[in-house]
Design a protein around this motif. Structure first.
Motif, PDB file in Angstrom:
ATOM      1  N   GLU A  22      33.291 -34.792 -18.420  1.00 20.33           N
ATOM      2  CA  GLU A  22      34.375 -34.647 -17.447  1.00 20.33           C
ATOM      3  C   GLU A  22      35.155 -35.943 -17.274  1.00 20.33           C
ATOM      4  OE1 GLU A  22      32.443 -33.340 -13.909  1.00 20.33           O
ATOM      5  OE2 GLU A  22      31.768 -31.442 -14.786  1.00 20.33           O
ATOM      6  N   GLU A  23      34.462 -37.090 -17.323  1.00 18.48           N
ATOM      7  CA  GLU A  23      35.095 -38.385 -17.095  1.00 18.48           C
ATOM      8  C   GLU A  23      35.597 -39.041 -18.374  1.00 18.48           C
ATOM      9  OE1 GLU A  23      35.821 -39.822 -14.221  1.00 18.48           O
ATOM     10  OE2 GLU A  23      34.927 -38.200 -13.035  1.00 18.48           O
ATOM     11  N   GLY A  24      35.224 -38.484 -19.530  1.00 18.13           N
ATOM     12  CA  GLY A  24      35.629 -39.084 -20.804  1.00 18.13           C
ATOM     13  C   GLY A  24      34.928 -40.395 -21.092  1.00 18.13           C
ATOM     14  N   ILE A  25      33.657 -40.496 -20.670  1.00 16.80           N
ATOM     15  CA  ILE A  25      32.869 -41.700 -20.903  1.00 16.80           C
ATOM     16  C   ILE A  25      31.527 -41.292 -21.510  1.00 16.80           C
ATOM     17  CG2 ILE A  25      33.964 -43.050 -19.075  1.00 16.80           C
ATOM     18  CD1 ILE A  25      31.680 -42.344 -17.213  1.00 16.80           C
ATOM     19  N   THR A  26      30.689 -42.251 -21.824  1.00 13.39           N
ATOM     20  CA  THR A  26      29.395 -41.945 -22.409  1.00 13.39           C
ATOM     21  C   THR A  26      28.364 -41.630 -21.331  1.00 13.39           C
ATOM     22  OG1 THR A  26      28.622 -44.241 -22.387  1.00 13.39           O
ATOM     23  CG2 THR A  26      29.904 -43.512 -24.317  1.00 13.39           C
ATOM     24  N   GLN A  27      27.296 -40.949 -21.754  1.00 11.21           N
ATOM     25  CA  GLN A  27      26.202 -40.672 -20.821  1.00 11.21           C
ATOM     26  C   GLN A  27      25.574 -41.962 -20.332  1.00 11.21           C
ATOM     27  OE1 GLN A  27      22.622 -41.016 -21.681  1.00 11.21           O
ATOM     28  NE2 GLN A  27      22.171 -40.561 -19.520  1.00 11.21           N
ATOM     29  N   SER A  28      25.497 -42.963 -21.201  1.00 12.02           N
ATOM     30  CA  SER A  28      24.943 -44.259 -20.818  1.00 12.02           C
ATOM     31  C   SER A  28      25.788 -44.911 -19.727  1.00 12.02           C
ATOM     32  CB  SER A  28      24.858 -45.182 -22.034  1.00 12.02           C
ATOM     33  OG  SER A  28      24.401 -46.463 -21.669  1.00 12.02           O
ATOM     34  N   ALA A  29      27.112 -44.766 -19.830  1.00 13.68           N
ATOM     35  CA  ALA A  29      28.002 -45.338 -18.813  1.00 13.68           C
ATOM     36  C   ALA A  29      27.798 -44.646 -17.463  1.00 13.68           C
ATOM     37  CB  ALA A  29      29.454 -45.217 -19.250  1.00 13.68           C
ATOM     38  N   VAL A  30      27.577 -43.340 -17.496  1.00 17.67           N
ATOM     39  CA  VAL A  30      27.296 -42.606 -16.260  1.00 17.67           C
ATOM     40  C   VAL A  30      26.012 -43.124 -15.627  1.00 17.67           C
ATOM     41  CG1 VAL A  30      26.674 -40.365 -15.271  1.00 17.67           C
ATOM     42  CG2 VAL A  30      28.502 -40.517 -16.968  1.00 17.67           C
ATOM     43  N   SER A  31      24.967 -43.263 -16.450  1.00 20.63           N
ATOM     44  CA  SER A  31      23.677 -43.729 -15.955  1.00 20.63           C
ATOM     45  C   SER A  31      23.783 -45.115 -15.336  1.00 20.63           C
ATOM     46  CB  SER A  31      22.662 -43.743 -17.101  1.00 20.63           C
ATOM     47  OG  SER A  31      21.412 -44.210 -16.662  1.00 20.63           O
ATOM     48  N   GLN A  32      24.495 -46.004 -16.000  1.00 20.76           N
ATOM     49  CA  GLN A  32      24.644 -47.374 -15.490  1.00 20.76           C
ATOM     50  C   GLN A  32      25.445 -47.385 -14.193  1.00 20.76           C
ATOM     51  OE1 GLN A  32      26.072 -50.140 -18.489  1.00 20.76           O
ATOM     52  NE2 GLN A  32      24.905 -49.094 -20.094  1.00 20.76           N
ATOM     53  N   ASN A  33      26.479 -46.563 -14.149  1.00 15.68           N
ATOM     54  CA  ASN A  33      27.314 -46.501 -12.942  1.00 15.68           C
ATOM     55  C   ASN A  33      26.488 -46.053 -11.739  1.00 15.68           C
ATOM     56  OD1 ASN A  33      29.193 -45.391 -10.923  1.00 15.68           O
ATOM     57  ND2 ASN A  33      30.779 -45.714 -12.451  1.00 15.68           N
ATOM     58  N   LEU A  34      25.720 -44.982 -11.895  1.00 11.32           N
ATOM     59  CA  LEU A  34      24.924 -44.453 -10.788  1.00 11.32           C
ATOM     60  C   LEU A  34      23.847 -45.436 -10.351  1.00 11.32           C
ATOM     61  CD1 LEU A  34      24.542 -40.744 -11.968  1.00 11.32           C
ATOM     62  CD2 LEU A  34      25.973 -41.586 -10.105  1.00 11.32           C
ATOM     63  N   GLU A  80      24.721 -31.497 -11.409  1.00 10.32           N
ATOM     64  CA  GLU A  80      25.299 -31.629 -12.745  1.00 10.32           C
ATOM     65  C   GLU A  80      24.512 -32.642 -13.566  1.00 10.32           C
ATOM     66  OE1 GLU A  80      29.578 -31.736 -13.337  1.00 10.32           O
ATOM     67  OE2 GLU A  80      29.852 -31.529 -11.166  1.00 10.32           O
ATOM     68  N   THR A  81      24.427 -32.408 -14.862  1.00  8.85           N
ATOM     69  CA  THR A  81      23.736 -33.351 -15.741  1.00  8.85           C
ATOM     70  C   THR A  81      24.629 -34.548 -16.042  1.00  8.85           C
ATOM     71  OG1 THR A  81      24.553 -32.349 -17.794  1.00  8.85           O
ATOM     72  CG2 THR A  81      22.528 -31.428 -16.824  1.00  8.85           C
ATOM     73  N   GLN A  82      24.011 -35.644 -16.429  1.00  9.65           N
ATOM     74  CA  GLN A  82      24.793 -36.824 -16.800  1.00  9.65           C
ATOM     75  C   GLN A  82      25.670 -36.546 -18.010  1.00  9.65           C
ATOM     76  OE1 GLN A  82      22.385 -40.357 -17.167  1.00  9.65           O
ATOM     77  NE2 GLN A  82      21.824 -40.354 -14.988  1.00  9.65           N
ATOM     78  N   GLN A  83      25.201 -35.690 -18.912  1.00  7.68           N
ATOM     79  CA  GLN A  83      26.010 -35.344 -20.084  1.00  7.68           C
ATOM     80  C   GLN A  83      27.289 -34.615 -19.674  1.00  7.68           C
ATOM     81  OE1 GLN A  83      22.763 -34.869 -19.770  1.00  7.68           O
ATOM     82  NE2 GLN A  83      21.765 -35.892 -21.507  1.00  7.68           N
ATOM     83  N   SER A  84      27.177 -33.663 -18.739  1.00  8.81           N
ATOM     84  CA  SER A  84      28.372 -32.933 -18.312  1.00  8.81           C
ATOM     85  C   SER A  84      29.317 -33.834 -17.529  1.00  8.81           C
ATOM     86  CB  SER A  84      27.979 -31.713 -17.480  1.00  8.81           C
ATOM     87  OG  SER A  84      27.382 -32.093 -16.242  1.00  8.81           O
ATOM     88  N   LEU A  85      28.759 -34.730 -16.715  1.00  7.77           N
ATOM     89  CA  LEU A  85      29.598 -35.684 -15.986  1.00  7.77           C
ATOM     90  C   LEU A  85      30.324 -36.617 -16.942  1.00  7.77           C
ATOM     91  CD1 LEU A  85      27.149 -36.571 -13.061  1.00  7.77           C
ATOM     92  CD2 LEU A  85      29.264 -35.255 -12.881  1.00  7.77           C
ATOM     93  N   ALA A  86      29.639 -37.022 -17.992  1.00  6.83           N
ATOM     94  CA  ALA A  86      30.258 -37.909 -18.988  1.00  6.83           C
ATOM     95  C   ALA A  86      31.441 -37.213 -19.659  1.00  6.83           C
ATOM     96  CB  ALA A  86      29.219 -38.321 -20.027  1.00  6.83           C
ATOM     97  N   ALA A  91      36.615 -44.399  -6.930  1.00  7.08           N
ATOM     98  CA  ALA A  91      36.846 -42.949  -6.934  1.00  7.08           C
ATOM     99  C   ALA A  91      35.987 -42.280  -8.002  1.00  7.08           C
ATOM    100  CB  ALA A  91      38.321 -42.663  -7.174  1.00  7.08           C
ATOM    101  N   ARG A  92      35.854 -42.912  -9.172  1.00  4.59           N
ATOM    102  CA  ARG A  92      35.025 -42.337 -10.234  1.00  4.59           C
ATOM    103  C   ARG A  92      33.569 -42.268  -9.811  1.00  4.59           C
ATOM    104  NH1 ARG A  92      35.340 -44.420 -16.321  1.00  4.59           N
ATOM    105  NH2 ARG A  92      36.771 -42.635 -16.456  1.00  4.59           N
ATOM    106  N   THR A  93      33.062 -43.330  -9.204  1.00  6.28           N
ATOM    107  CA  THR A  93      31.659 -43.333  -8.793  1.00  6.28           C
ATOM    108  C   THR A  93      31.398 -42.249  -7.758  1.00  6.28           C
ATOM    109  OG1 THR A  93      31.458 -45.699  -9.230  1.00  6.28           O
ATOM    110  CG2 THR A  93      29.817 -44.721  -7.778  1.00  6.28           C
ATOM    111  N   ARG A  94      32.329 -42.043  -6.856  1.00 10.86           N
ATOM    112  CA  ARG A  94      32.152 -40.971  -5.870  1.00 10.86           C
ATOM    113  C   ARG A  94      32.082 -39.617  -6.558  1.00 10.86           C
ATOM    114  NH1 ARG A  94      35.258 -42.222  -0.166  1.00 10.86           N
ATOM    115  NH2 ARG A  94      34.807 -44.450  -0.058  1.00 10.86           N
ATOM    116  N   ARG A  95      32.919 -39.416  -7.580  1.00 13.28           N
ATOM    117  CA  ARG A  95      32.871 -38.145  -8.311  1.00 13.28           C
ATOM    118  C   ARG A  95      31.534 -37.987  -9.028  1.00 13.28           C
ATOM    119  NH1 ARG A  95      38.161 -39.771  -9.760  1.00 13.28           N
ATOM    120  NH2 ARG A  95      37.474 -40.340 -11.868  1.00 13.28           N
ATOM    121  N   LEU A  96      31.061 -39.053  -9.637  1.00 16.64           N
ATOM    122  CA  LEU A  96      29.786 -38.990 -10.347  1.00 16.64           C
ATOM    123  C   LEU A  96      28.633 -38.723  -9.382  1.00 16.64           C
ATOM    124  CD1 LEU A  96      30.170 -41.992 -12.848  1.00 16.64           C
ATOM    125  CD2 LEU A  96      30.360 -39.549 -13.363  1.00 16.64           C
TER     126      LEU A  96
END
Length: 225
Positions: free
Chosen positions: A193-205, A185-191, A172-177
């Motif tokens: 919203e999800e309460g995670i780091t920008q690096s975690a967003v990048s790795q997830n995507l 949306e930027t990775q910083q804003s997504l991070a 569900a988180r990956t679908r939101r990202l």
């Protein structure tokens, strides 16, 4: 061959609809999802409910139909899933009723064939399939060889098979990202919203396949310009 993908009729139905205990709540949730999709990716004819558990829409280009159906899947709640039949061909107004124009034509016949094929494959070993595409016979005129039509249709469905498989493996988180990425949306804003780091967003995507689908969508939407 640009006429091969225009216009595109879309038929949507609810996957395993009989398992949902509250059909009124289900309909309200779907109406909300498709209202968002209509705003973000307008069609020639917006997504509207018809009869039973079906919805229909029309898009001027296959790239627009791809984006709309992808957004729909990413906005759907976890407990709800839909099938999508995409059909390219002719659309004709054959009459009018209290709910608007009565339509017919090979695009709708192709969309019906496509959603039936998606349903058939969902109940096979390819249980992740939710989307299928059909091109009407004779679309493009005499200059369009049947082999070209078949190759175009096969190429589209190869992409849709891959897209459906990747989306079905997403959390569900990956679908939101991924949805946020599609909407700019930027990775910083997504991070945030999800309460995670920008690096975690990048790795997830990257690991989920979202980046590959994102690149594919940009190519397909670019061809619609």
């Amino acid at each position: 061959m640009s006429d091969l993908f225009s216009p595109v009729a879309v038929i949507i139905d609810i996957s395993r609809s009989r398992t949902h205990p509250d059909r009124e709540l289900l309909q309200r949730e779907l109406n909300g999802v498709f209202a968002k999709v209509n705003e973000l990716q307008p069609g020639v004819q917006r997504i509207e409910p018809t009869v039973g558990d079906e919805f229909q829409a029309v898009y001027g280009h296959l790239g627009h139909a791809f984006r709309a159906t992808l957004l729909a899947r990413l906005f759907l709640p976890e407990q709800i899933d839909c099938r999508f039949g995409l059909g390219s061909g002719e659309i004709k107004i054959v009459g009018h009723s209290v709910v608007g124009a009565v339509q017919d034509g090979s695009a709708w016949w192709s969309a019906r064939e496509a959603i039936n094929e998606a349903r058939k494959r969902e109940y096979s070993k390819l249980g992740f399939v939710r989307t299928w595409f059909r091109v009407a016979e004779g679309l493009g005129g005499a200059a369009l060889e049947s082999s070209d039509r078949a190759i175009g249709e096969a190429a589209v469905n190869a992409y849709l098979l891959t897209r459906d498989h990747i989306i079905n493996t997403m959390s569900a988180r990956t679908r939101r990202l991924f949805r946020g990425q599609l909407l700019g949306e930027t990775q910083q804003s997504l991070a945030r919203e999800e309460g995670i780091t920008q690096s975690a967003v990048s790795q997830n995507l990257a690991k989920s396949g979202a980046n590959a689908l994102f690149a594919s969508e940009l190519l397909l939407l670019g061809s619609a310009q």
